[in-house]
Scaffold this active site. Sequence first.
Site, PDB file in Angstrom:
ATOM      1  N   HIS A 144       0.862  -1.186   0.020  1.00 40.61           N
ATOM      2  CA  HIS A 144       0.050  -0.109  -0.061  1.00 40.61           C
ATOM      3  C   HIS A 144       0.849   1.166   0.125  1.00 40.61           C
ATOM      4  O   HIS A 144       0.631   2.123  -0.774  1.00 40.61           O
ATOM      5  CB  HIS A 144      -1.122   0.066   1.225  1.00 40.61           C
ATOM      6  CG  HIS A 144      -2.164  -0.911   1.184  1.00 40.61           C
ATOM      7  ND1 HIS A 144      -2.078  -2.160   0.886  1.00 40.61           N
ATOM      8  CD2 HIS A 144      -3.490  -0.373   1.104  1.00 40.61           C
ATOM      9  CE1 HIS A 144      -3.251  -2.821   0.832  1.00 40.61           C
ATOM     10  NE2 HIS A 144      -4.042  -1.624   1.016  1.00 40.61           N
ATOM     11  N   HIS A 189       0.558  -3.726   8.727  1.00 43.10           N
ATOM     12  CA  HIS A 189       1.945  -3.706   8.405  1.00 43.10           C
ATOM     13  C   HIS A 189       2.668  -3.109   9.835  1.00 43.10           C
ATOM     14  O   HIS A 189       1.832  -2.301  10.655  1.00 43.10           O
ATOM     15  CB  HIS A 189       2.240  -3.037   7.429  1.00 43.10           C
ATOM     16  CG  HIS A 189       1.846  -3.670   6.077  1.00 43.10           C
ATOM     17  ND1 HIS A 189       2.912  -4.646   5.646  1.00 43.10           N
ATOM     18  CD2 HIS A 189       1.188  -3.200   5.145  1.00 43.10           C
ATOM     19  CE1 HIS A 189       2.658  -4.792   4.393  1.00 43.10           C
ATOM     20  NE2 HIS A 189       1.317  -4.086   4.100  1.00 43.10           N
TER      21      HIS A 189
END
Length: 231
Positions: A144, A189
């Site tokens: 992302h 993450h």
Amino acid sequence: MNRFTARLLALAGLLTVEVVLAMVLFVAAFGVFFYLARVVFVHHSLALDTWASGVVDGWRAAEPGLTGPVRFVTFFAALPFLLPASVAGVLLLRRASHPRESWELLVAMGGGILLNQLLKFYFNRPRPSNALLQTLGLSFPSGHAMLGVTFYGCLAWLLARHLGHARWAVPLLLWAGLIGITRVYLHAHYATDVLAGFAGGAAWLVLCRAGIKLFWKEERAMLESAGNEPV
């Protein structure tokens, strides 16, 4: 040897301040990525990740309603959004008679996706186990963050070039940065994954832009030397 030397001199003549600056930015971004990789995989330090997780957990505890908007924002750098958006961007640019720009977007996004997957498989870092949404694949660097910087950075460049307003870059890059923060917030993450994604995306985008610029300038020079008008 004379032909090889002439070729090198011709390439050197294509260097501009913009290209040199791009090289400096690439080295800086690559240096950040390399540093983060050493922190995670050589020194095995979790200090930054632990601190960042504590901060976003504090935000979520203070404002539980943030999770819904955060999940909405994070979608705008997911592949189900970026793939059709990139294809649409390429088609729109070609329809608007900007074939060069369509190739820039295609190469930037196609190469960025491939590079991100190669880096993930190379580093092979598992994702956090406490994610607030279903996540697949590996963790380092964040796709992302990396692809968000690539897509919105490329879009900012193209808009600035054709509309003549460099200020387009600011909101688009801030948006890419916000998306990266959502990945930490959702525990999809670690913070180091996101920072490495930003650095990797910036390095790739700068390298891509500089390479395409050199290619087009060299092609133009070759056409002119052959007595043809460049397209």
